[in-house]
Design an enzyme around this catalytic site. Structure first.
Site, mmCIF file in Angstrom:
data_model
loop_
_atom_site.group_PDB
_atom_site.id
_atom_site.type_symbol
_atom_site.label_atom_id
_atom_site.label_comp_id
_atom_site.label_asym_id
_atom_site.label_seq_id
_atom_site.Cartn_x
_atom_site.Cartn_y
_atom_site.Cartn_z
ATOM 1 N N HIS A 1 0.831 -1.204 0.000
ATOM 2 C CA HIS A 1 0.000 0.000 0.000
ATOM 3 C C HIS A 1 0.874 1.266 0.000
ATOM 4 O O HIS A 1 0.723 2.142 -0.855
ATOM 5 C CB HIS A 1 -0.908 -0.025 1.239
ATOM 6 N N GLU A 2 1.798 1.336 0.949
ATOM 7 C CA GLU A 2 2.633 2.535 1.054
ATOM 8 C C GLU A 2 3.541 2.668 -0.177
ATOM 9 O O GLU A 2 3.883 3.778 -0.587
ATOM 10 C CB GLU A 2 3.460 2.520 2.343
HETATM 11 ZN ZN ZN Z 1 -3.046 5.161 2.055
#
Ligand code: ZN
Length: 512
Positions: free
Chosen positions: A266-267
């Site tokens: 995600h990051e």
């Molecule tokens: Zn996010």
């Protein structure tokens, strides 16, 4: 960027503001990764001083003079000229900040530290009444802020504009109604499926191995470690200090493998966006949120979230990905995953089951968590929901949407940090990100028939290139809707998102 003098003078002013904002980001990153707890009080003061300095630079007579000269200089240029857009964005930010009294900004900033401390204690004791007085002040200040910033139909509109320009309480209501209609039957059908094996996700996974797999995963997706780092934190986030230095963070749970793995994916999505901004935009208005006073290349919170959710869910949380890469994961955890097949692993990480906690929610129930928060925020902003009635309203919504009885405030109304830090209006961006991710993915694959096969065979560079061209390179040059229109031919559209969820989560598709 412009090098003729009136525009160069304005650019120099913006660059100075950007430098200060990036310095704030470094201090913030440090406070969430390295800083001992004792540093919190003075760090808050340092950040507050720098924020004041950024605002002073932006509103100074020098900037005003540079802006006036630049306005003249761009008059002859084409309406869509880069320089015009630059001047317009500075103008808009200056006008915005002139509407907000400095005393109100300071009051909001001061309350943040106190309210967050109260929230931490209230959550630890699971006692909403400890946080309620601070939330009352937060809401009162947000309402004053909204009145100063300006709104037409609903005071919430002024708050959402900080994160998702163009969205309003009423546009969100429409979007959410469509999504709810699509999501509820999918969730019900998923819950009716036979249980899947998930025991192996909760085995013992040493942190060092999780980290080395996470780093390899980030690199595999295209994260440039010459211009980035991965560190450990309590609440994962991404932050950039210009495109040349982009930091991502994750948290490791020794007893639950997916948390850091999907968190890192995600990051990484956020980081790819920041690393992909046109280098020419560095220190410019197109890499600076002059209204939110934040150095960032992404054009809105939702656009940013679309990139993180795309890489996390469409790429990494996919059957193809695990069929290709599960043996790599197994090589890091040979004993823990010895008795697991790639398909079993995929089925386990796409298990849909409503829970109390938003950040742990599956793809089908995630947006329902967001929607109920937005309903509540609207009601708090227009005064129809008194803060004292909040836990009751929360628990009723969880019961209605997810069929769950909230056991206590810690797992209910106190779970998210946002309201304690004054972030009212940012929740919609999470769902907008989900919708935009699916829309982009569908459009890019339709435009280039080689893209899907490349992803299916583990080649992510073509996807990275396509997103870079459609979204990342533009930084904050265009708003979210314009970016979508340019890359998909239309504005935000929930249809591809619902189609994606339907394909991925309908009974029968899980074990194809
Ligand atoms: Zn996010």
């Amino acid at each position: 960027m412009p090098n003729n003098s009136p525009l160069a003078a304005l650019q120099a002013r913006v660059a100075a503001v950007n430098d200060v904002l990036n310095a704030i980001s470094v201090l913030t990153w440090d406070s969430r990764t390295m800083m001992p707890a004792g540093g919190a009080q003075t760090r808050g003061l340092q950040i507050s001083t720098l924020t004041g300095l950024a605002l002073e630079l932006l509103l100074s007579p020098l900037t005003e003079a540079a802006l006036a000269a630049a306005e003249q200089a761009v008059q002859e240029l084409a309406p869509d000229a880069l320089e015009r857009s630059m001047v317009a964005q500075v103008q808009q930010a200056v006008a915005h900040h002139r509407r907000i009294p400095a005393s109100l900004t300071q009051e909001r900033a001061a309350l943040r530290t106190v309210a967050q401390a109260a929230w931490i204690e209230a959550r630890a004791r699971s006692d909403f009444t400890l946080f309620a007085p601070h939330l009352e002040k937060t809401v009162a200040l947000a309402r004053r802020y909204a009145d100063c910033a300006g709104w037409r139909e609903h005071p919430y509109d002024a708050m959402v504009a900080l994160y998702e320009p163009g969205e309003t309480a009423s546009s969100l209501k429409q979007l959410f109604a469509t999504l709810r209609q699509g999501l509820l039957p999918l969730l019900a059908a998923a819950q009716a499926q036979p249980p899947r094996r998930r025991d192996f996700l909760f085995r013992d996974f040493p942190e060092a191995e999780q980290r080395s797999f996470g780093l390899a995963l980030a690199e595999k997706l295209g994260f440039d470690l010459q211009r980035g780092r991965l560190d450990t934190t309590v609440h994962p986030f991404e932050v950039s200090f210009t495109r040349e230095d982009v930091r991502i963070t994750t948290r490791y749970r020794r007893d639950y493998l997916p948390a850091s793995m999907f968190g890192t994916a995600h990051e990484t999505g956020h980081a790819l966006y920041e690393q992909g901004v046109d280098p020419a935009y560095t220190r410019s208005v197109f890499a600076t949120d002059l209204i939110g006073l934040y150095a960032v290349g992404g054009t809105s919170f939702g656009a940013h979230e679309s990139q993180s959710r795309l890489w996390e869910n469409h790429v990494v949380r996919s059957r193809d990905f695990w069929r290709l890469h599960f043996t790599e994961l197994q090589s890091h955890f040979p004993e823990q995953l010895a008795d697991v097949t790639p398909d079993e692993f995929y089925a386990a990480v796409t298990h849909a089951e409503p829970g109390f906690i938003r950040v742990e929610a599956d793809e089908l129930s995630y947006d329902l968590h967001v929607m109920l928060r937005v309903d509540i925020e609207c009601a708090l902003m227009d005064g129809s929901l008194p803060v004292a009635d909040l836990p009751g309203a929360w628990n009723a919504a969880i019961q209605r949407d997810l069929g769950l009885t909230v056991p206590n405030d810690a797992q209910g109304v106190l779970q998210d940090v946002h309201w304690s830090t004054g972030y009212i209006g940012s929740f919609p961006s999470y769902t907008i990100g989900n919708v935009m991710a699916a829309q982009l993915m569908a459009a890019l694959q339709a435009q280039d028939s080689t893209l899907a096969p490349a992803i299916q065979s583990g080649h992510y560079a073509p996807l990275k290139a396509a997103l870079g061209q459609a979204i990342w390179q533009h930084g904050r040059r265009f708003g979210r809707e314009e970016l979508l229109a340019r890359s998909t031919g239309r504005g935000l559209d929930p249809a591809p998102y619902l189609a994606y969820l339907q394909t991925k989560y309908s009974p029968g598709t899980a074990h194809q």
